[in-house]
Motif scaffolding. Structure first.
Motif, PDB file in Angstrom:
ATOM      1  N   HIS A  51       2.964 -15.651 -28.193  1.00  0.00           N
ATOM      2  CA  HIS A  51       3.895 -15.396 -29.306  1.00  0.00           C
ATOM      3  C   HIS A  51       3.371 -14.236 -30.143  1.00  0.00           C
ATOM      4  O   HIS A  51       2.507 -14.425 -31.004  1.00  0.00           O
ATOM      5  CB  HIS A  51       4.017 -16.671 -30.149  1.00  0.00           C
ATOM      6  CG  HIS A  51       4.960 -16.578 -31.305  1.00  0.00           C
ATOM      7  ND1 HIS A  51       5.369 -17.700 -32.008  1.00  0.00           N
ATOM      8  CD2 HIS A  51       5.574 -15.527 -31.911  1.00  0.00           C
ATOM      9  CE1 HIS A  51       6.193 -17.338 -32.985  1.00  0.00           C
ATOM     10  NE2 HIS A  51       6.316 -16.018 -32.961  1.00  0.00           N
ATOM     11  N   LYS A  84      14.431 -16.895 -27.173  1.00  0.00           N
ATOM     12  CA  LYS A  84      14.029 -17.312 -28.514  1.00  0.00           C
ATOM     13  C   LYS A  84      15.215 -17.243 -29.464  1.00  0.00           C
ATOM     14  O   LYS A  84      15.969 -16.275 -29.463  1.00  0.00           O
ATOM     15  CB  LYS A  84      12.914 -16.422 -29.027  1.00  0.00           C
ATOM     16  CG  LYS A  84      12.771 -16.610 -30.515  1.00  0.00           C
ATOM     17  CD  LYS A  84      11.553 -16.525 -31.158  1.00  0.00           C
ATOM     18  CE  LYS A  84      11.480 -16.918 -32.591  1.00  0.00           C
ATOM     19  NZ  LYS A  84      10.534 -16.071 -33.263  1.00  0.00           N
ATOM     20  N   PHE A  87      16.503 -18.156 -33.626  1.00  0.00           N
ATOM     21  CA  PHE A  87      16.132 -18.451 -35.013  1.00  0.00           C
ATOM     22  C   PHE A  87      17.179 -19.374 -35.634  1.00  0.00           C
ATOM     23  O   PHE A  87      18.378 -19.107 -35.527  1.00  0.00           O
ATOM     24  CB  PHE A  87      16.109 -17.165 -35.847  1.00  0.00           C
ATOM     25  CG  PHE A  87      14.969 -16.240 -35.527  1.00  0.00           C
ATOM     26  CD1 PHE A  87      13.772 -16.312 -36.231  1.00  0.00           C
ATOM     27  CD2 PHE A  87      15.087 -15.290 -34.526  1.00  0.00           C
ATOM     28  CE1 PHE A  87      12.734 -15.450 -35.948  1.00  0.00           C
ATOM     29  CE2 PHE A  87      14.051 -14.424 -34.237  1.00  0.00           C
ATOM     30  CZ  PHE A  87      12.856 -14.498 -34.950  1.00  0.00           C
ATOM     31  N   HIS A 115      12.469 -20.798 -33.694  1.00  0.00           N
ATOM     32  CA  HIS A 115      11.975 -20.772 -35.076  1.00  0.00           C
ATOM     33  C   HIS A 115      12.864 -21.745 -35.833  1.00  0.00           C
ATOM     34  O   HIS A 115      14.018 -21.452 -36.122  1.00  0.00           O
ATOM     35  CB  HIS A 115      12.076 -19.363 -35.649  1.00  0.00           C
ATOM     36  CG  HIS A 115      11.612 -19.278 -37.073  1.00  0.00           C
ATOM     37  ND1 HIS A 115      10.652 -18.393 -37.501  1.00  0.00           N
ATOM     38  CD2 HIS A 115      11.969 -19.973 -38.184  1.00  0.00           C
ATOM     39  CE1 HIS A 115      10.446 -18.540 -38.799  1.00  0.00           C
ATOM     40  NE2 HIS A 115      11.240 -19.500 -39.237  1.00  0.00           N
ATOM     41  N   HIS A 119       5.433 -22.199 -34.098  1.00  0.00           N
ATOM     42  CA  HIS A 119       4.641 -22.217 -35.351  1.00  0.00           C
ATOM     43  C   HIS A 119       4.848 -23.443 -36.242  1.00  0.00           C
ATOM     44  O   HIS A 119       5.331 -23.338 -37.360  1.00  0.00           O
ATOM     45  CB  HIS A 119       4.836 -20.929 -36.132  1.00  0.00           C
ATOM     46  CG  HIS A 119       6.239 -20.404 -36.259  1.00  0.00           C
ATOM     47  ND1 HIS A 119       7.299 -21.171 -36.662  1.00  0.00           N
ATOM     48  CD2 HIS A 119       6.742 -19.158 -36.052  1.00  0.00           C
ATOM     49  CE1 HIS A 119       8.388 -20.431 -36.694  1.00  0.00           C
ATOM     50  NE2 HIS A 119       8.078 -19.205 -36.314  1.00  0.00           N
ATOM     51  N   SER A 153       6.290 -16.760 -42.319  1.00  0.00           N
ATOM     52  CA  SER A 153       7.233 -17.883 -42.308  1.00  0.00           C
ATOM     53  C   SER A 153       7.171 -18.616 -40.985  1.00  0.00           C
ATOM     54  O   SER A 153       7.254 -17.955 -39.950  1.00  0.00           O
ATOM     55  CB  SER A 153       8.666 -17.394 -42.506  1.00  0.00           C
ATOM     56  OG  SER A 153       8.830 -16.980 -43.824  1.00  0.00           O
ATOM     57  N   ASP A 172       1.441 -15.492 -33.307  1.00  0.00           N
ATOM     58  CA  ASP A 172       2.600 -15.001 -34.066  1.00  0.00           C
ATOM     59  C   ASP A 172       2.244 -13.682 -34.764  1.00  0.00           C
ATOM     60  O   ASP A 172       2.619 -13.453 -35.924  1.00  0.00           O
ATOM     61  CB  ASP A 172       3.119 -16.025 -35.072  1.00  0.00           C
ATOM     62  CG  ASP A 172       4.533 -15.709 -35.551  1.00  0.00           C
ATOM     63  OD1 ASP A 172       5.147 -14.753 -35.042  1.00  0.00           O
ATOM     64  OD2 ASP A 172       5.021 -16.428 -36.443  1.00  0.00           O
TER      65      ASP A 172
HETATM   66 ZN    ZN Z   1       9.290 -17.450 -36.168  1.00  0.00          ZN
END
Ligand code: ZN
Ligand code: DUC
Ligand code: ZN
Length: 488
Positions: A62, A155, A157, A187, A243, A292, A319
């Motif tokens: 990541h 991925k 969000f 995320h 995360h 974040s 990240d």
């Molecule tokens: Zn993220």
């Protein structure tokens, strides 16, 4: 020596895998590990590893590299600088992002990012495809085709203006990924809670960086995890939760995995080593620690370590999301921005392994084999990089030779990325990767970098954890709970 069968022998070191630690020489022909044993015959070249640890190169699953944020801010790093910094930190494979913004064609996005990486990368790389504009074409054409070509993770969000996808679209993505056998990485934070909190805090004048963690209320994480897991369960589609930052978030994942839901999850060094207090600095300085989700509390750190120990979380990624502390990055809105205007993200490709080595090996938290598992073996397995992630016969000779007693105090100046600072400045680390090999070739030797832009190779992947056999269909686990799932 020229008639030796081995091109390289790493001699006399202590080899560690995710299951064992043992004394052995490692024999390499070309790019591949071909022998592990004691007293191997001389190689054409040799590396003396006596007193050293011989570990697989790190796999960082990541990292944001040469990526444009939705707010239009470019990462500080190019593929060249990011991968060079990764190599100095013992990492030899990275999975980064091909990021679609609204209106962009996903196929073109993948073509553009792969071209950038091909030109600049000094370590091997793969891509997760960020989808933010969920059109019919993306669902019907792009995802099936790109996954079949080896871009087998997507991925999404659940928060961030201009990036987030609504629940229905998220379900569309999960269904398309299920059919294509792709893993969906998410995320996951509740957008409504965060934007409402930001508005309230801003109206009341609470705009310093230290209010950023307040705005990302911890409940926004556990709520989004719960909703996302329900979607995953509904469609029987594996997910990777990125995360994880809170105790409650880890507990939600533990409960779901206990029921057999195919949830994988990572955490990152910032959630194990930083807290929200790090953002409480004069002026805008705290922006350097802004990411974040935000770093939380020492109690959350303890919970995340425990979740790693128990296997609720399976890997630790960086990240890496580098923004300079100047008007090209964190301070683009001016010298005293509101936290809402500050780009989120920390550099971490280079420090991920040393920080974890120091905690896990030098200070004994979970130990050497678990360090190898979380940072190399598990990410290689989950994301299906079969040549990576272990010291074993037939694997790529991606190897980091660690000096386990070397002490290094981290400074901004010693980092090889282009961020200009490290959030871990001033920490003293015991243990450092001193020689790093990529597919049998020396990439890093002490302070010397021997890699070249373009040395890195694109790793195309089959579905990984998403395609792995086994596990029960959700409908079999609890038909009443998933009534009708087989029709979807
Ligand atoms: Zn993220
Ligand atoms: N948060 C993200 O979602 N991505 C990059 C970095 C960050 O802090
Ligand atoms: Zn990220």
């Amino acid at each position: 020596m020229s008639d030796s069968i081995y091109d390289l022998v790493i001699r006399g070191g202590t080899v560690a895998t995710s299951s064992d630690v043992f004394a052995a020489d490692v024999g390499i022909i070309g790019e591949t590990i071909v022998a592990i044993g004691s007293g191997l015959p001389a190689g054409k070249t040799e590396i003396d590893a006596r007193g050293k640890l011989v570990l697989p190169g790190g796999v960082d699953a990541h990292a944001h590299i040469e990526q444009l944020s939705a707010a239009g801010i470019m990462n500080a790093d190019s593929f060249e600088s990011a991968t060079k910094s990764a190599a100095f930190g013992g990492t030899t494979s990275v999975i980064c992002f091909a990021a679609q913004h609204v209106g962009m064609d996903v196929r073109e996005v993948v073509t553009d990012y792969t071209a950038l990486a091909k030109r600049g990368a000094t370590i091997d790389y793969a891509f997760h495809i960020i989808v933010s504009d969920v059109t019919d074409k993306v669902i019907v054409e792009d995802i099936p085709a790109l996954v079949a070509e080896g871009f087998s993770s997507i991925k999404i969000f659940m928060t961030y203006d201009r990036l987030r996808v609504e629940d229905e679209k998220l379900l569309d993505i999960l269904a398309a990924a299920r059919d294509a056998k792709a893993l969906v990485c998410v995320h996951a934070e509740n957008h409504g809670i965060i934007s409402w909190m930001v508005k309230r805090l801003t109206e009341r004048g609470y705009t310093a960086p230290k209010y950023h963690p307040v705005s990302h209320a911890r409940l926004s994480e556990s709520e989004a995890f719960t909703r996302l897991i329900a979607f995953s369960e509904l469609l029987d589609q594996p997910i990777m939760i990125f995360h994880v930052s809170t105790r409650e978030g880890a507990a939600v994942i533990r409960e779901a995995r206990g029921r057999g839901v195919k949830v994988f999850a990572e955490t990152c060094p910032q959630y194990l080593f930083l807290t929200a207090d790090d953002l409480d600095k004069p002026g805008a300085e705290g922006a350097k620690w802004m990411c974040s989700p935000p770093a939380r509390t020492t109690d959350d750190q303890d919970a995340l370590w425990r979740a790693l120990e128990l296997g609720d979380l399976q890997l630790v990624s960086s990240d890496h999301a580098p923004y300079r502390f100047d008007d090209t990055g964190k301070l683009r809105a001016g010298p005293n921005p509101s936290f809402k205007q500050i780009a989120n993200g920390l550099p971490g490709l280079e420090t991920r392994l040393p920080l974890l080595f120091d905690a896990m090996v030098s200070n004994g938290r979970l130990g050497l084999s678990k360090f190898v598992e979380l940072t190399s073996t598990a990410p290689a397995q989950i994301y299906n990089l079969p040549g990576k992630g272990s010291i074993a016969i037939g694997k790529d000779a991606d190897i980091a030779i660690w000096d386990r007693v070397r002490e290094v105090t981290l400074t901004d100046a010693m980092m090889h990325d282009k961020t200009g600072f490290t959030p871990y400045v001033g920490r003293t680390i015991t243990g450092w990767p001193e020689t790093v090999l990529l597919r049998g070739r020396v990439l890093v030797e002490g302070d010397r970098f021997a890699g070249q832009p373009g040395d890195g190779r694109l790793m195309l992947r089959e579905g990984g954890a998403a395609a792995a056999p086994g596990g029960r269909r959700v409908a079999e686990m609890d038909p009443a709970r998933n009534f009708g799932a087989e029709l979807l």
